[in-house]
Design a protein around this motif. Sequence first.
Motif, mmCIF file in Angstrom:
data_model
loop_
_atom_site.group_PDB
_atom_site.id
_atom_site.type_symbol
_atom_site.label_atom_id
_atom_site.label_comp_id
_atom_site.label_asym_id
_atom_site.label_seq_id
_atom_site.Cartn_x
_atom_site.Cartn_y
_atom_site.Cartn_z
ATOM 1 N N ASP A 65 0.815 -1.219 0.000
ATOM 2 C CA ASP A 65 0.000 0.000 0.000
ATOM 3 C C ASP A 65 0.849 1.271 0.000
ATOM 4 O OD1 ASP A 65 0.873 0.361 2.602
ATOM 5 O OD2 ASP A 65 -1.099 0.229 3.509
ATOM 6 N N GLY A 66 2.148 1.136 -0.212
ATOM 7 C CA GLY A 66 3.018 2.292 -0.381
ATOM 8 C C GLY A 66 3.575 2.914 0.882
ATOM 9 N N THR A 67 3.217 2.407 2.033
ATOM 10 C CA THR A 67 3.626 3.012 3.302
ATOM 11 C C THR A 67 5.144 3.147 3.408
ATOM 12 O OG1 THR A 67 1.659 2.152 4.406
ATOM 13 C CG2 THR A 67 3.499 2.773 5.818
ATOM 14 N N LEU A 68 5.866 2.072 3.167
ATOM 15 C CA LEU A 68 7.322 2.108 3.302
ATOM 16 C C LEU A 68 7.959 2.995 2.237
ATOM 17 C CD1 LEU A 68 9.807 1.049 4.838
ATOM 18 C CD2 LEU A 68 9.878 -0.840 3.199
ATOM 19 N N ILE A 69 7.479 2.929 1.024
ATOM 20 C CA ILE A 69 8.064 3.698 -0.077
ATOM 21 C C ILE A 69 7.912 5.196 0.154
ATOM 22 C CG2 ILE A 69 7.848 4.186 -2.558
ATOM 23 C CD1 ILE A 69 9.273 1.506 -1.643
ATOM 24 N N ILE A 70 6.770 5.617 0.630
ATOM 25 C CA ILE A 70 6.566 7.037 0.923
ATOM 26 C C ILE A 70 7.531 7.481 2.023
ATOM 27 C CG2 ILE A 70 4.915 8.721 1.837
ATOM 28 C CD1 ILE A 70 2.723 7.058 0.314
ATOM 29 N N SER A 71 7.714 6.650 3.027
ATOM 30 C CA SER A 71 8.667 6.973 4.101
ATOM 31 C C SER A 71 10.090 7.082 3.571
ATOM 32 C CB SER A 71 8.621 5.908 5.200
ATOM 33 O OG SER A 71 7.381 5.928 5.851
ATOM 34 N N ILE A 72 10.475 6.159 2.696
ATOM 35 C CA ILE A 72 11.818 6.194 2.104
ATOM 36 C C ILE A 72 12.000 7.468 1.291
ATOM 37 C CG2 ILE A 72 13.271 5.120 0.330
ATOM 38 C CD1 ILE A 72 12.297 2.384 1.391
ATOM 39 N N ALA A 73 11.021 7.797 0.470
ATOM 40 C CA ALA A 73 11.112 9.002 -0.362
ATOM 41 C C ALA A 73 11.273 10.253 0.492
ATOM 42 C CB ALA A 73 9.879 9.117 -1.251
ATOM 43 N N LYS A 74 10.548 10.326 1.588
ATOM 44 C CA LYS A 74 10.626 11.491 2.466
ATOM 45 C C LYS A 74 11.943 11.540 3.240
ATOM 46 C CE LYS A 74 6.884 12.138 4.969
ATOM 47 N NZ LYS A 74 5.614 11.907 5.692
ATOM 48 N N MET A 75 12.339 10.410 3.800
ATOM 49 C CA MET A 75 13.538 10.373 4.650
ATOM 50 C C MET A 75 14.832 10.559 3.872
ATOM 51 S SD MET A 75 12.774 7.257 7.291
ATOM 52 C CE MET A 75 14.413 7.355 8.013
ATOM 53 N N PHE A 76 14.891 9.937 2.690
ATOM 54 C CA PHE A 76 16.167 9.855 1.979
ATOM 55 C C PHE A 76 16.244 10.697 0.722
ATOM 56 C CE2 PHE A 76 15.804 5.629 4.153
ATOM 57 C CZ PHE A 76 16.771 5.875 5.112
ATOM 58 N N ARG A 77 15.201 11.454 0.431
ATOM 59 C CA ARG A 77 15.200 12.406 -0.683
ATOM 60 C C ARG A 77 15.634 11.782 -2.011
ATOM 61 N NH1 ARG A 77 14.672 17.745 1.334
ATOM 62 N NH2 ARG A 77 14.818 17.793 3.581
ATOM 63 N N CYS A 78 14.891 10.788 -2.415
ATOM 64 C CA CYS A 78 15.150 10.117 -3.691
ATOM 65 C C CYS A 78 14.876 11.064 -4.853
ATOM 66 C CB CYS A 78 14.232 8.913 -3.850
ATOM 67 S SG CYS A 78 14.288 7.766 -2.488
ATOM 68 N N GLU A 79 15.574 10.838 -5.940
ATOM 69 C CA GLU A 79 15.267 11.568 -7.166
ATOM 70 C C GLU A 79 13.911 11.096 -7.688
ATOM 71 O OE1 GLU A 79 15.404 14.204 -10.190
ATOM 72 O OE2 GLU A 79 16.781 14.125 -8.505
ATOM 73 N N SER A 80 13.745 9.767 -7.740
ATOM 74 C CA SER A 80 12.456 9.193 -8.138
ATOM 75 C C SER A 80 12.373 7.751 -7.642
ATOM 76 C CB SER A 80 12.280 9.224 -9.657
ATOM 77 O OG SER A 80 13.156 8.300 -10.269
ATOM 78 N N ILE A 81 11.137 7.306 -7.451
ATOM 79 C CA ILE A 81 10.876 5.907 -7.110
ATOM 80 C C ILE A 81 9.679 5.452 -7.933
ATOM 81 C CG2 ILE A 81 10.204 4.217 -5.370
ATOM 82 C CD1 ILE A 81 11.357 5.909 -3.224
ATOM 83 N N LEU A 82 9.897 4.417 -8.732
ATOM 84 C CA LEU A 82 8.791 3.735 -9.383
ATOM 85 C C LEU A 82 8.467 2.544 -8.504
ATOM 86 C CD1 LEU A 82 6.800 3.038 -11.626
ATOM 87 C CD2 LEU A 82 8.676 1.874 -12.815
ATOM 88 N N ALA A 83 7.267 2.508 -7.962
ATOM 89 C CA ALA A 83 6.851 1.451 -7.049
ATOM 90 C C ALA A 83 5.718 0.672 -7.703
ATOM 91 C CB ALA A 83 6.391 2.058 -5.722
ATOM 92 N N ILE A 84 5.935 -0.619 -7.889
ATOM 93 C CA ILE A 84 4.933 -1.419 -8.577
ATOM 94 C C ILE A 84 4.398 -2.522 -7.679
ATOM 95 C CG2 ILE A 84 5.849 -0.936 -10.869
ATOM 96 C CD1 ILE A 84 7.177 -3.646 -10.851
ATOM 97 N N ASP A 85 3.147 -2.858 -7.912
ATOM 98 C CA ASP A 85 2.518 -3.971 -7.220
ATOM 99 C C ASP A 85 1.507 -4.587 -8.168
ATOM 100 O OD1 ASP A 85 2.350 -4.819 -4.012
ATOM 101 O OD2 ASP A 85 0.646 -5.475 -5.225
ATOM 102 N N ILE A 86 1.298 -5.870 -8.040
ATOM 103 C CA ILE A 86 0.389 -6.588 -8.934
ATOM 104 C C ILE A 86 -1.076 -6.367 -8.576
ATOM 105 C CG2 ILE A 86 0.353 -8.753 -7.612
ATOM 106 C CD1 ILE A 86 0.723 -10.147 -10.421
ATOM 107 N N ASP A 87 -1.343 -5.957 -7.346
ATOM 108 C CA ASP A 87 -2.709 -5.835 -6.843
ATOM 109 C C ASP A 87 -3.238 -4.416 -7.090
ATOM 110 O OD1 ASP A 87 -4.995 -5.449 -5.203
ATOM 111 O OD2 ASP A 87 -4.304 -6.977 -3.789
ATOM 112 N N PRO A 88 -4.246 -4.259 -7.961
ATOM 113 C CA PRO A 88 -4.757 -2.913 -8.267
ATOM 114 C C PRO A 88 -5.343 -2.198 -7.054
ATOM 115 C CG PRO A 88 -6.109 -4.598 -9.340
ATOM 116 C CD PRO A 88 -4.950 -5.302 -8.713
ATOM 117 N N GLU A 89 -5.946 -2.942 -6.127
ATOM 118 C CA GLU A 89 -6.501 -2.304 -4.932
ATOM 119 C C GLU A 89 -5.391 -1.728 -4.055
ATOM 120 O OE1 GLU A 89 -8.886 -3.488 -0.922
ATOM 121 O OE2 GLU A 89 -9.620 -4.381 -2.780
#
Length: 140
Positions: A65-89
């Motif tokens: 559901d993106g929880t960890l990825i959003i935290s990583i983007a905020k904490m570590f100031r990524c240039e970009s993150i493409l986050a994929i998951d097979i589950d549309p929900e």
Amino acid sequence: MEKENETKSKKDQKKDRRVRIRQYGNFRGYYKKRNAGTPENDSRLEFLRKEWFEDKECLDIGSNDGTLIISIAKMFRCESILAIDIDPELVERANKKLRKAAESEMQIGESFKNLNDVVTFKQENFVESQHPELYHTVTW
């Protein structure tokens, strides 16, 4: 007899839904169980290094559901993150969380960049997709 068939049909539908939900091992309540719903309590964050993410192009496979990825983007100031998951929900939930986090950061003036410009959630089956792009960091 008709009511029995109707009930059986509902049970079969519910079973089919459960099978479909877990078809790929996805777990929709993962972060509620793991972190009591708060990303700050995710112990995995303490093992990640800033140099793996800061100003880097990143790919995450199975973003839930993106929880960890959003935290990583905020904490570590990524240039970009493409986050994929097979589950549309789960991807839909991740996009809602991203919008909420981006709005929150804009309101308090915390963001170095708009999170919507950094993080992209996409529904796809990574095994069947092609990613010719190069990434500095890949997480899963």
